[in-house]
Scaffold this motif. Structure first.
Motif, PDB file in Angstrom:
ATOM      1  N   HIS A   1      38.152  28.826  40.063  1.00 32.78           N
ATOM      2  CA  HIS A   1      39.562  28.441  40.017  1.00 32.78           C
ATOM      3  C   HIS A   1      40.394  29.530  40.678  1.00 32.78           C
ATOM      4  CE1 HIS A   1      43.421  27.054  38.540  1.00 32.78           C
ATOM      5  NE2 HIS A   1      42.859  26.084  37.831  1.00 32.78           N
ATOM      6  N   GLU A   2      41.302  29.133  41.582  1.00 28.00           N
ATOM      7  CA  GLU A   2      42.143  30.111  42.273  1.00 28.00           C
ATOM      8  C   GLU A   2      43.268  30.613  41.365  1.00 28.00           C
ATOM      9  OE1 GLU A   2      43.431  28.899  46.169  1.00 28.00           O
ATOM     10  OE2 GLU A   2      41.602  27.703  46.468  1.00 28.00           O
ATOM     11  N   LEU A   3      43.842  31.750  41.767  1.00 26.37           N
ATOM     12  CA  LEU A   3      44.966  32.332  41.052  1.00 26.37           C
ATOM     13  C   LEU A   3      46.266  31.680  41.496  1.00 26.37           C
ATOM     14  CD1 LEU A   3      43.939  36.080  41.487  1.00 26.37           C
ATOM     15  CD2 LEU A   3      43.731  34.733  39.377  1.00 26.37           C
ATOM     16  N   SER A   4      47.179  31.543  40.577  1.00 25.77           N
ATOM     17  CA  SER A   4      48.497  31.019  40.922  1.00 25.77           C
ATOM     18  C   SER A   4      49.479  32.121  41.272  1.00 25.77           C
ATOM     19  CB  SER A   4      49.059  30.186  39.763  1.00 25.77           C
ATOM     20  OG  SER A   4      48.322  28.986  39.636  1.00 25.77           O
ATOM     21  N   ALA A   5      49.155  33.354  40.912  1.00 28.68           N
ATOM     22  CA  ALA A   5      50.037  34.474  41.245  1.00 28.68           C
ATOM     23  C   ALA A   5      49.271  35.785  41.103  1.00 28.68           C
ATOM     24  CB  ALA A   5      51.275  34.498  40.343  1.00 28.68           C
ATOM     25  N   VAL A   6      49.768  36.791  41.832  1.00 28.02           N
ATOM     26  CA  VAL A   6      49.282  38.162  41.699  1.00 28.02           C
ATOM     27  C   VAL A   6      50.487  39.054  41.446  1.00 28.02           C
ATOM     28  CG1 VAL A   6      48.440  40.146  43.007  1.00 28.02           C
ATOM     29  CG2 VAL A   6      47.127  38.038  43.002  1.00 28.02           C
ATOM     30  N   VAL A   7      50.373  39.917  40.451  1.00 24.28           N
ATOM     31  CA  VAL A   7      51.396  40.915  40.156  1.00 24.28           C
ATOM     32  C   VAL A   7      50.778  42.282  40.430  1.00 24.28           C
ATOM     33  CG1 VAL A   7      52.956  41.866  38.426  1.00 24.28           C
ATOM     34  CG2 VAL A   7      52.321  39.436  38.339  1.00 24.28           C
ATOM     35  N   LEU A   8      51.402  43.043  41.323  1.00 21.74           N
ATOM     36  CA  LEU A   8      50.891  44.371  41.647  1.00 21.74           C
ATOM     37  C   LEU A   8      51.578  45.423  40.784  1.00 21.74           C
ATOM     38  CD1 LEU A   8      50.482  44.695  45.521  1.00 21.74           C
ATOM     39  CD2 LEU A   8      48.757  44.318  43.778  1.00 21.74           C
ATOM     40  N   VAL A   9      50.769  46.320  40.216  1.00 25.38           N
ATOM     41  CA  VAL A   9      51.312  47.456  39.471  1.00 25.38           C
ATOM     42  C   VAL A   9      50.635  48.718  39.983  1.00 25.38           C
ATOM     43  CG1 VAL A   9      51.807  46.093  37.413  1.00 25.38           C
ATOM     44  CG2 VAL A   9      49.585  47.218  37.625  1.00 25.38           C
ATOM     45  N   LYS A  10      51.283  49.841  39.808  1.00 22.66           N
ATOM     46  CA  LYS A  10      50.756  51.115  40.317  1.00 22.66           C
ATOM     47  C   LYS A  10      50.490  52.125  39.207  1.00 22.66           C
ATOM     48  CE  LYS A  10      50.943  50.936  45.015  1.00 22.66           C
ATOM     49  NZ  LYS A  10      49.963  51.480  45.967  1.00 22.66           N
TER      50      LYS A  10
ATOM     51  N   ILE B   1      46.743  33.953  36.322  1.00 22.89           N
ATOM     52  CA  ILE B   1      47.374  34.919  37.217  1.00 22.89           C
ATOM     53  C   ILE B   1      46.613  36.238  37.067  1.00 22.89           C
ATOM     54  CG2 ILE B   1      49.642  33.823  36.972  1.00 22.89           C
ATOM     55  CD1 ILE B   1      50.405  36.309  35.199  1.00 22.89           C
ATOM     56  N   ALA B   2      46.772  37.125  38.035  1.00 20.62           N
ATOM     57  CA  ALA B   2      46.109  38.429  37.979  1.00 20.62           C
ATOM     58  C   ALA B   2      47.147  39.529  38.062  1.00 20.62           C
ATOM     59  CB  ALA B   2      45.103  38.569  39.112  1.00 20.62           C
ATOM     60  N   VAL B   3      47.038  40.477  37.146  1.00 28.21           N
ATOM     61  CA  VAL B   3      47.820  41.708  37.212  1.00 28.21           C
ATOM     62  C   VAL B   3      46.860  42.784  37.691  1.00 28.21           C
ATOM     63  CG1 VAL B   3      49.239  43.351  35.946  1.00 28.21           C
ATOM     64  CG2 VAL B   3      49.270  40.927  35.317  1.00 28.21           C
ATOM     65  N   VAL B   4      47.145  43.348  38.860  1.00 25.14           N
ATOM     66  CA  VAL B   4      46.197  44.244  39.522  1.00 25.14           C
ATOM     67  C   VAL B   4      46.829  45.623  39.701  1.00 25.14           C
ATOM     68  CG1 VAL B   4      44.736  44.607  41.559  1.00 25.14           C
ATOM     69  CG2 VAL B   4      45.211  42.278  40.763  1.00 25.14           C
ATOM     70  N   ARG B   5      46.091  46.631  39.282  1.00 25.48           N
ATOM     71  CA  ARG B   5      46.503  48.015  39.516  1.00 25.48           C
ATOM     72  C   ARG B   5      45.706  48.558  40.683  1.00 25.48           C
ATOM     73  NH1 ARG B   5      44.772  52.975  35.666  1.00 25.48           N
ATOM     74  NH2 ARG B   5      45.313  54.670  37.080  1.00 25.48           N
ATOM     75  N   LEU B   6      46.404  48.903  41.765  1.00 26.00           N
ATOM     76  CA  LEU B   6      45.756  49.414  42.970  1.00 26.00           C
ATOM     77  C   LEU B   6      45.731  50.935  42.971  1.00 26.00           C
ATOM     78  CD1 LEU B   6      47.357  47.069  45.668  1.00 26.00           C
ATOM     79  CD2 LEU B   6      45.055  46.908  44.705  1.00 26.00           C
ATOM     80  N   ALA B   7      44.757  51.471  43.693  1.00 22.93           N
ATOM     81  CA  ALA B   7      44.705  52.917  43.886  1.00 22.93           C
ATOM     82  C   ALA B   7      45.973  53.370  44.597  1.00 22.93           C
ATOM     83  CB  ALA B   7      43.470  53.294  44.692  1.00 22.93           C
ATOM     84  N   GLU B   8      46.380  54.599  44.359  1.00 20.07           N
ATOM     85  CA  GLU B   8      47.641  55.109  44.909  1.00 20.07           C
ATOM     86  C   GLU B   8      47.673  55.047  46.431  1.00 20.07           C
ATOM     87  OE1 GLU B   8      48.494  58.942  43.409  1.00 20.07           O
ATOM     88  OE2 GLU B   8      48.569  58.319  41.303  1.00 20.07           O
TER      89      GLU B   8
END
Length: 599
Positions: free
Chosen positions: A529-538, A499-506
């Motif tokens: 290999h593909e991701l099974s989930a994405v978690v967005l954080v700010k 899975i990927a935990v991604v911090r996006l620009a504001e």
């Protein structure tokens, strides 16, 4: 260069004084030729040759401060402060071999404590001021210190975090030490003359695998990689460094040492956040910016104005290797000289390092036109005698075979404090195991694919998180940072899915579902290999970092390990693939399970 050849070269060179002009090659050659030069003696060798002791050298910018809040220190200031601290420690009973913990947010104070304790033969043990008081208390007690110095506020929280403050020895505030003045005698034989293997620093690791470890660094060993850099560090008349490392960290202390030896004006920042660094660059106008990859990632995502980096020739990073997407953004900025003329574009010196070897052991130099990416960490540093890759049984592997990276280098730690078992398990056949998974190619270039503890074991075989993160960051330029980690597979709870935990620009308004589709499209194209989930954080603290700037993937795994087992998002912005919703406990093929465990 060998010492003898340097001495022959210097036979025809008159002794030069250091000061504003000591950036010259001849003077630096003279310093390098000093056989006794090391961590415990660098200040005294510099002072012995300095022409202008009062020229400003180190400039300290406190957290939240601006240009008017800078306090500058000359060589004379550093000498006097070192002697004053040494008198205080001697009066407090600190003697040769004693450990003293330093828990201060003041970068210059950390550096002065480092020099003062070494000047009386004691061993400084600085602790990153961002370390949680409970962790700091447990870590310091393991060292059985003679005493602990801390800022008033940190000392209060440190004492509140422990049931037995007696384990700290004496405790004193930084403010009390500073106000003591020039009192008491210096010890006989001051300054202490170190032997090659005398310890000069107990550093601490980032704590990526739990409690921070305590590697011991020695007088000759910790300096071995710095000696040649006296000749190679940018040190022209117009050069200015911006040092963004935590000053309590071994790398921060190293570059303050280098500034002392080369005489290059250096601004020491307490703040490591990208926006704060960009603001300081506007008025400090550095030519060399020295920071951890996370700071450079934030700068790249911020979109630094070209005018802010107009004088930058070099971005210098160490610790984990940097991400391609961030490097490409930064090397477009700044300038470099070709044929005596300035051209657009800078260089990015990317060093893969660990606390245990006291420096970067692999180096990759990027520029506007280079293309050595794909997790390439470059060639071993010249100080490294040999680098190789082993399999799990201790057999050496050939080119393009993935295994455990190991190095043989004189910069290797003297061992972990009071933990011979860990020291022994970190070595194999004279090599230090760095904890990295990777390989080398036919040209001898090394590639880092993962930390050994972070490999994701799936039903299809191992997935390496770092190459996956590279694809994610290239596919989404609005991502400030990304962590690919293991989550429990709903098909077989003995296996995992990435899975990927991604911090996006504001300013980015992508949803997690849009981003998951975008990223998996890029991963399919790359054959990954593909991701099974994405978690967005700010938030800037939503991806946990160790106190040395490394991502704490164990904490990410702990936080999100069950994210594929339930649709309850607990208020988080999460998108999952349809296949990730497979019913729990569906068995994976036995052959695949055996293959994954073997990998």
């Amino acid at each position: 260069m060998k010492i003898r050849s340097l001495q022959r070269h210097l036979a025809s060179v008159r002794r030069m004084k250091l000061g504003r002009s000591h950036r010259g090659l001849r003077a630096r050659l003279e310093l390098v030729s000093e056989r006794s030069l090391g961590v415990g003696t660098f200040l005294w060798h510099t002072l012995d040759r300095a022409a202008d002791l009062d020229a400003p050298l180190l400039h300290h910018l406190p957290r939240g401060g601006g240009e008017k809040d800078i306090r500058s220190y000359s060589l004379a200031d550093l000498r006097d402060a070192t002697e004053r601290y040494a008198r205080w420690f001697h009066a407090a009973g600190v003697a040769r071999g004693d450990r003293v913990g330093i828990y201060s947010g003041d970068g210059i104070a950390n550096f002065v404590h480092f020099m003062a304790l070494n000047s009386i033969g004691a061993i400084p043990a600085p602790v990153n001021p961002s370390m949680a008081p409970q962790t700091a208390a447990r870590y310091l007690k393991r060292l059985e210190p003679r005493g602990v110095v801390a800022d008033v506020d940190r000392l209060e929280t440190l004492l509140a975090a422990t049931d037995s403050p007696e384990g700290f020895g004496f405790t004193v505030s930084q403010e009390e030490v500073d106000s003591a003045g020039r009192v008491g005698p210096l010890p006989v034989g001051y300054p202490y003359m170190h032997g090659d293997h005398d310890p000069v620093l107990i550093a601490h690791s980032s704590g990526t695998t739990g409690m921070p470890k305590a590697p011991i660094l020695g007088h000759r060993q910790f300096f071995a990689g710095k000696r040649p850099r006296i000749l190679t560090m940018p040190s022209g008349v117009d050069d200015k460094n911006l040092l963004v490392f935590p000053p309590s960290h071994g790398s921060g202390l190293s570059y303050m040492m280098m500034a002392t030896l080369t005489g290059v004006p250096t601004l020491v920042m307490e703040e490591q956040r990208g926006p704060a660094v960009a603001e300081v660059m506007r008025w400090w106008k550095p030519t060399v910016v020295i920071a951890f990859p996370i700071t450079f990632g934030e700068l790249a995502a911020l979109g630094v104005e070209p005018s802010v980096a107009s004088r930058v020739t070099t971005w210098l990073s160490t610790a984990d290797a940097s991400h391609e997407a961030h490097v490409r953004e930064l090397v477009r900025l700044g300038r470099h000289r070709v044929g005596g003329k300035w051209r657009q574009g800078s260089r990015y010196i990317d060093g893969l390092a660990s606390t245990e070897v006291g420096m970067a052991v692999f180096q990759n130099i990027h520029g506007p036109d280079t293309d050595a990416y794909k997790r390439c960490v470059g060639y071993p540093e010249p100080i490294v005698e040999e680098a190789t890759v082993y399999d799990e049984h201790g057999k050496r592997l050939g080119p393009n075979e993935i295994g455990f990276i190991a190095v043989k280098t004189p910069t290797e730690t003297l061992g972990y404090w009071n933990d011979p078992d860990l020291t022994h398990r970190s070595k194999h056949d004279g090599f230090w195991l760095t904890g990295d998974i990777g390989y080398y190619d036919e040209q001898g270039r090394f590639y880092q694919y993962d930390r050994a503890t972070d490999v994701i074991h799936t039903a299809r075989g191992p997935v390496y998180s770092l190459p996956t993160e590279e694809i994610v960051l290239k596919a989404c330029r609005q991502a400030v940072d990304c962590v690919v980690a293991a989550a429990i597979s709903p098909a077989d709870e003995e296996l995992s899915e990435p899975i990927a935990v991604v911090r996006l620009a504001e300013r980015c308004d992508l949803t997690s579902r849009e981003l998951l589709a975008q990223l998996n499209g890029a991963l399919r194209t790359a054959g990954a290999h593909e991701l099974s989930a994405v978690v967005l954080v700010k938030g800037e603290n939503d991806i946990p970092l160790g106190v040395t700037g490394k991502v704490l993937k164990r904490e990410v795994r702990t936080t999100y390990e069950k994210v594929l087992l339930s649709d309850d998002d607990h208020g988080l912005d999460i998108a999952r693939t349809r296949s990730a919703r497979t019913a729990p406990n569906a068995p994976a093929p036995a052959a695949r399970r055996r293959q994954t465990k073997a990998a």
